[in-house]
Design an enzyme around this catalytic site. Structure first.
Site, short mmCIF file in Angstrom:
data_model
loop_
_atom_site.label_atom_id
_atom_site.label_comp_id
_atom_site.label_asym_id
_atom_site.label_seq_id
_atom_site.Cartn_x
_atom_site.Cartn_y
_atom_site.Cartn_z
N LYS A 291 38.94 54.63 28.78
CA LYS A 291 38.10 53.54 28.30
C LYS A 291 36.95 54.14 27.48
CE LYS A 291 36.07 49.17 29.86
NZ LYS A 291 35.78 48.28 31.00
N GLU A 379 39.89 36.99 43.14
CA GLU A 379 38.92 36.00 43.57
C GLU A 379 39.39 35.22 44.81
OE1 GLU A 379 38.24 36.98 39.32
OE2 GLU A 379 40.02 36.31 40.45
N ARG A 407 39.68 30.10 40.21
CA ARG A 407 40.91 30.71 40.69
C ARG A 407 40.97 30.73 42.22
NH1 ARG A 407 42.67 34.33 36.32
NH2 ARG A 407 43.45 35.84 37.82
#
Length: 642
Positions: A291, A379, A407
């Site tokens: 990243k 979640e 969610r």
């Protein structure tokens, strides 16, 4: 483009669409990647956005569009953080400077913007399911030559939907390719067993190629056919597991696995994609990427550089402003207050789905790491895990962004509210959030939580109210308790106040008045207060202002007072009008025989675009000037009728 850029971008300047890219040789691809990476750095340095993730997928993006016939072949991105290179290569380079800006290109890929954007993305873990649906649809329509590729980050693999998609892909006839972009990150560092599993997982590329060549030979000889292919894969997977002394979860599900390979070697990546492109059956290609690749500060601190704001592309210096005299961020007030409460109450624990820094749960994590749990991008699990903690006597503060809480809706109903478990659900980024756009606006929470029994639903007007609501929520016998608050700064520089209980279901009269009543919920009440002040000063009006505080339970005593006294009421909320606070007030008035004229201000019945908060408030008719105009109009109507 500037003249200097023409010299720098010798290849990128020739690419308007992936078709242009496919005219180049493989040997030219590393230079394309270099130029693309520099273009992303230059653009995002002055027009802030999601930075490090897109740098990490430059080679993958180039290789995919080089090998596959996009847009006929479908590339499905999982979360749009990693797709800036994709946007630039697919006809949006000239407009990329408008990325995330009001009326500019969208913050995340969307089919409404480009035919190259095959599916909506913004919430994690949906790419495998969507790609599988597309692949099955292509088969049913007879489009045998259409390829479908899903790109999913390792952080997103912790989401339950990803596993549901894998499970279905293993048993449904399809030829999808799932690319696992393994960079050990989501926004903060990835956590959990999947992270460690991927870290340990290795496979010989030579073995994969040997197996592929052997299977092609056996097909040609007539020994192997499509019916026997899965048995062959299971047999070869067993041999590989014995040889490597290692199990592969993907191959255990009859999904061909390749990798891990270097995700920054674009020529090898293009070769591998070409080799496996036409293989039958579902496949996973596991890449190791970095990243922030190619920009040293981002490689060294990818969490900070996920969305760094403006910076100097040469030195990496981030441009910051002095915020010492400004009110704090709501999230920081949450983090500091949670530490205070946890020091007083040993039952308190913190839970977050992969957002410890984003919601400031990292403050508790630093002080009490054994009482703070980052459960990864999951979640629904975060909610049910919190329910389990509460069932056994703990007091969880579960912090989830409002749009991501959608969610976990069933989990809140079934695993928290049904048993009236004392879980404090802190909804950060509630309301309109700005440049991240419709996938991230937290505007539905008031409407979708309001019908749930046993639930307390609150929103603080300022930092003092947030602290007091947090204190109240962890007191005995409060049950499930929702506190929703916005992204950004509050209004009080002197924000530390004594931690005192607020009676549940008790609102506040902020000022009295005679011409009309304004009822607000949450921080938008500060905007309303300014509009009320202007209307009274400039128009000589007398307006009462009530802060509802709690949408559930309602302060019925206060609402009876309003119903008896006022013929005209304006409600203001930072949430959807349908089913929200204004709807609750109308229901109360109708149920109790009051018939005031009610004007509701809030988010209209559409998905709101991206832009700055002031721009979006104006679009939705929630800005100070529109509120002022509404108050004057309603008051004058009242006076004229009187």
């Amino acid at each position: 483009m500037k003249e200097t850029e023409t010299t720098i971008y010798n290849l990128l300047n020739t690419i308007s669409t992936p078709e242009d890219l496919r005219r180049l040789t493989v040997e030219q691809l590393p230079e394309v990647c270099n130029e693309l990476r520099q273009d992303i750095i230059k653009e995002v340095s002055c027009n802030p956005g999601h930075f490090a993730a897109s740098l990490g997928t430059v080679e993958l993006t180039v290789a995919l569009h080089y090998v596959y016939n996009t847009p006929y072949d479908r590339i499905v991105w999982d979360v749009g953080h990693q797709a800036y290179g994709h946007k630039i290569l697919t006809g949006r380079r000239e407009t990329f400077s408008t990325n995330r800006k009001f009326k500019g290109i969208r913050p995340f890929p969307s089919p409404e913007e480009s035919e190259y954007d095959t599916f909506a993305c913004g919430h994690a873990s949906n790419s495998i399911s969507a790609a599988l649906g597309m692949a099955v649809a292509a088969s049913l329509k007879g489009e045998k030559d259409r390829h479908v590729v899903a790109i999913i980050g390792d952080g997103s693999m912790s989401g339950g939907l990803a596993f549901e998609g894998l499970n279905n892909a293993s048993s449904t006839p399809n030829n999808i390719l799932i690319i696992l972009n393994d960079n050990d990150m989501s926004i903060d560092r990835s956590v959990g067993g999947m992270k460690q599993y991927l870290f340990n997982l290795t496979t010989s590329n030579r073995y994969n190629q040997l197996r592929f060549k052997a299977s092609r030979l056996l097909f040609k000889m007539g020994i192997l056919n499509e019916d026997r292919r899965k048995a062959w894969i299971r047999f070869s997977n067993s041999l590989k597991s014995m040889a490597a002394q290692q199990q592969n979860i993907f191959e255990g599900m009859n999904i061909r696995y390749f990798g891990p390979i270097d995700g920054h070697d674009v020529k090898n990546l293009a070769r591998v994609l070409k080799d496996i492109k036409d293989m039958q059956g579902p496949k996973i290609l596991h890449l190791h990427t970095t990243k922030g690749k190619g920009f040293k500060p981002a490689e060294e601190a990818p969490g900070i550089w996920h969305a760094p704001g403006k910076f100097d592309p040469e030195t990496g210096e981030r441009f910051t402003t002095d915020t010492s005299n400004l009110p704090p961020l709501f999230q920081d007030v949450f983090g500091e207050t949670l530490v205070e409460l946890a020091q007083q109450n040993p039952r308190i624990v913190g839970v977050t789905p992969a957002m410890p820094t984003g919601c400031s749960m990292n403050k508790l994590m630093e002080v009490m790491p054994d009482r703070t749990f980052d459960v990864g991008i999951a979640e629904g699990h975060a909610a049910t895990f919190s329910g389990g903690l509460a069932k056994e006597g703990m007091q969880p503060f579960c912090n989830i962004y409002s749009s991501f809480m959608q969610r976990a809706y069933d989990h809140v109903i079934h695993d928290i509210a049904l048993l009236r478990l004392p879980v404090v659900l802190c909804l950060d980024r509630a309301g309109l959030v700005g440049e991240d756009g419709p996938t991230h606006h937290g505007v539905f929470d008031l409407a979708y939580f309001r019908p749930i029994p046993n639930l307390t639903l609150s929103s603080p007007m300022n930092e003092h109210e947030l602290r007091r609501l947090m204190y109240t929520a962890q007191l005995p016998d409060k049950g499930p308790f929702v506190i929703r608050y916005p992204r950004g700064r509050g209004v009080l520089t002197d924000w530390k106040c004594p931690l005192e209980e607020i009676p549940v279901g008790k609102g506040r009269k902020l000022k009295d008045g005679t011409d009309m009543a304004v009822i607000t919920l949450g921080p938008i009440g500060n905007l309303a207060a300014r509009a009320i002040g202007r209307a009274e000063k400039e128009q000589g009006l007398s307006i009462a202002h009530y802060d509802l505080r709690f949408l559930k339970p309602l302060d019925e005593e206060m609402l009876h007072e309003i119903g008896r006294r006022f013929a005209h009421i304006v409600t203001i909320e930072d949430g959807v009008l349908k089913g929200g606070m204004g709807s609750a007030l109308l229901e109360f008035m109708a149920d109790n025989g009051y018939a005031p004229h009610v004007q509701r201000i809030g988010v209209p019945d559409r998905f709101v675009e991206h832009g700055t908060i002031p721009q979006l408030y104006e679009v939705c008719g929630m800005d100070e000037q529109t509120i002022y105009n509404t108050l004057v109009r309603v008051c004058n109507k009242n006076i004229n009728q009187g």
